[in-house]
Scaffold this motif. Sequence first.
Motif, PDB file in Angstrom:
ATOM      1  N   ASP A  76       0.846  -1.185   0.000  1.00 30.42           N
ATOM      2  CA  ASP A  76       0.000   0.000   0.000  1.00 30.42           C
ATOM      3  C   ASP A  76       0.887   1.241   0.000  1.00 30.42           C
ATOM      4  N   VAL A  78       0.564   4.455   0.680  1.00 30.03           N
ATOM      5  CA  VAL A  78       0.537   5.372   1.816  1.00 30.03           C
ATOM      6  C   VAL A  78       1.214   4.739   3.033  1.00 30.03           C
ATOM      7  N   GLN A  79       0.962   3.456   3.263  1.00 29.95           N
ATOM      8  CA  GLN A  79       1.622   2.778   4.371  1.00 29.95           C
ATOM      9  C   GLN A  79       3.127   2.691   4.135  1.00 29.95           C
ATOM     10  N   ASP A  82       4.500   6.082   4.990  1.00 32.62           N
ATOM     11  CA  ASP A  82       4.479   6.238   6.445  1.00 32.62           C
ATOM     12  C   ASP A  82       5.684   5.535   7.065  1.00 32.62           C
ATOM     13  N   GLU A 123      -2.721  12.607  11.327  1.00 33.48           N
ATOM     14  CA  GLU A 123      -3.733  12.788  10.281  1.00 33.48           C
ATOM     15  C   GLU A 123      -3.285  13.838   9.261  1.00 33.48           C
ATOM     16  N   MET A 126      -0.712  12.309   7.067  1.00 35.48           N
ATOM     17  CA  MET A 126      -1.316  11.298   6.202  1.00 35.48           C
ATOM     18  C   MET A 126      -1.919  11.924   4.953  1.00 35.48           C
ATOM     19  N   VAL A 127      -2.474  13.120   5.093  1.00 36.60           N
ATOM     20  CA  VAL A 127      -3.026  13.821   3.929  1.00 36.60           C
ATOM     21  C   VAL A 127      -1.904  14.103   2.923  1.00 36.60           C
ATOM     22  N   SER A 130      -0.805  10.889   1.219  1.00 37.59           N
ATOM     23  CA  SER A 130      -1.779  10.463   0.206  1.00 37.59           C
ATOM     24  C   SER A 130      -1.569  11.220  -1.091  1.00 37.59           C
ATOM     25  N   SER A 133       1.585   9.886  -2.742  1.00 41.32           N
ATOM     26  CA  SER A 133       1.366   8.567  -3.339  1.00 41.32           C
ATOM     27  C   SER A 133       0.705   8.674  -4.704  1.00 41.32           C
ATOM     28  N   GLN A 134      -0.171   9.646  -4.874  1.00 47.54           N
ATOM     29  CA  GLN A 134      -0.818   9.847  -6.163  1.00 47.54           C
ATOM     30  C   GLN A 134       0.184  10.333  -7.206  1.00 47.54           C
TER      31      GLN A 134
END
Length: 224
Positions: A76, A78-79, A82, A123, A126-127, A130, A133-134
């Motif tokens: 994944d 995003v993970q 992280d 949080e 994380m935004v 994300s 990642s895109q």
Amino acid sequence: MKAESKQHAVRESWLQDAVRHLEPVFSKAGYAIPPVRVSCGFPASSSPRTTLGQCWPRERSGGGVNEIFISPKLDDPVQLLDTLVHELCHAVDDCFSGHGEDFKGIAQTVGLEGPARMAHATEELMVKLSMISQELGPYPHQAIVFPPPRPSNASRSKAKCAQCGYEVTLLKRWASYGAPICPKDNLRMQEFASETIENTTEHDTESVEQGIKTSVDDIRRAIS
């Protein structure tokens, strides 16, 4: 107009590009990411079942850079990012403090939270991950799935003194000689029924934050 995501052919290309995309996150926090090599691979000297990433200090690398390995269990994006942020915090510290106070300070400033060993993105971070990642596009890897741990056939017997309660574990090679004599009461001890020892590997030997004083060489190892 939305930018098109990249297409990476190999995992290491994606991971190295991810480092470049994370540089603004660290520079905004006041840190520069040192030269690193990031690869997909299992950790050394810690459980591959539970360890998601590992960073090696520069002195352990023939190239004089921090070597980071991200577990093949992850696919994944995003993970992955992280986990990569966590390991890059170790690289900034060059693994000197393990999961100690210096690492905690870097991690919190960059945007990680939680116990040091499991520090993960807030949080807000994380935004950002994300969005990164895109831009990076798909991670060219499918996760390796571990089978559940199997109980081993190993079993051990115990012997106990009926008078004082003193207990010992009997090694299989010596159990055929019978139970030993209690060193306190000088009585023959009584054997217990065998207990099955399960072969589980859900532990990690990389902890350096238990308050135990360690040598410099102990600290200068790979940190998960």
